[in-house]
Scaffold this motif. Structure first.
Motif, mmCIF file in Angstrom:
data_model
loop_
_atom_site.group_PDB
_atom_site.id
_atom_site.type_symbol
_atom_site.label_atom_id
_atom_site.label_comp_id
_atom_site.label_asym_id
_atom_site.label_seq_id
_atom_site.Cartn_x
_atom_site.Cartn_y
_atom_site.Cartn_z
ATOM 1 N N UNK A 115 1.003 -1.324 -0.105
ATOM 2 C CA UNK A 115 -0.026 -0.048 -0.115
ATOM 3 C C UNK A 115 0.873 1.017 -0.010
ATOM 4 N N UNK A 116 0.688 2.232 -0.949
ATOM 5 C CA UNK A 116 1.123 3.501 -0.918
ATOM 6 C C UNK A 116 2.161 3.611 -1.960
ATOM 7 N N UNK A 117 2.678 2.447 -2.529
ATOM 8 C CA UNK A 117 3.503 2.633 -3.635
ATOM 9 C C UNK A 117 3.069 3.387 -4.852
ATOM 10 N N UNK A 118 3.889 3.939 -5.436
ATOM 11 C CA UNK A 118 3.291 4.815 -6.348
ATOM 12 C C UNK A 118 3.572 4.146 -7.895
ATOM 13 N N UNK A 119 2.512 4.144 -8.671
ATOM 14 C CA UNK A 119 2.753 3.377 -9.969
ATOM 15 C C UNK A 119 3.285 4.389 -10.934
ATOM 16 N N UNK A 120 4.374 4.017 -11.788
ATOM 17 C CA UNK A 120 5.154 4.614 -12.465
ATOM 18 C C UNK A 120 4.665 4.106 -13.924
ATOM 19 N N UNK A 121 4.607 3.220 -14.269
ATOM 20 C CA UNK A 121 4.295 2.736 -15.745
ATOM 21 C C UNK A 121 3.430 1.349 -15.636
#
Length: 131
Positions: free
Chosen positions: A99-105
């Motif tokens: 949870x809270x990881x940012x989606x880059x691609x």
């Protein structure tokens, strides 16, 4: 299983290429790796201690929800698409997504907003084989 290893090798090659050639090479390589191996490669920013993580999803039951985070009155920069929730015993949890990881691609396509990310995720997951 060899397809998963191929996807991981392609993702590693893409990551190494990014350091040399720039993000465009990574995006093209990730998209190609996903198409060839029947996986969906999602690139996450795990934060200052975790760095960038490449995760290969193999079935349509991804097991995560997204949210737009940051960018409020006190935050610096634009809001980012982040993992809102990870399903217990779901594919994302099994693969180590937090949870809270940012989606880059997603499959090499840079994520620019929540609606776009949700559409990319749904469209790419729909192409994966059933478990």
């Amino acid at each position: 299983e060899s397809g998963a290893k191929t996807a991981e090798a392609a993702a590693k090659t893409a990551e190494e290429g990014a350091k040399k050639e720039g993000a465009e090479v990574v995006d093209a390589t990730l998209g190609a790796a996903a198409a060839v191996t029947g996986t969906m490669v999602v690139e996450f920013d795990a934060g200052s201690n975790g760095g960038i993580k490449m995760v290969s999803f193999k079935t349509p039951q991804v097991g995560l929800a997204l949210v737009l985070s940051g960018g409020g009155c006190c935050a610096s920069g634009k809001p980012k698409v982040a993992v809102k929730a990870v399903d217990k015993k779901g594919q994302a949890e099994t693969l180590g997504v937090l949870k809270s990881w940012k989606v880059v691609s997603i499959n090499g396509t840079p994520v620019t907003g929540l609606d776009q990310a949700q559409k990319l995720l749904a469209d790419s997951a729909a192409k994966l084989p059933q478990a």
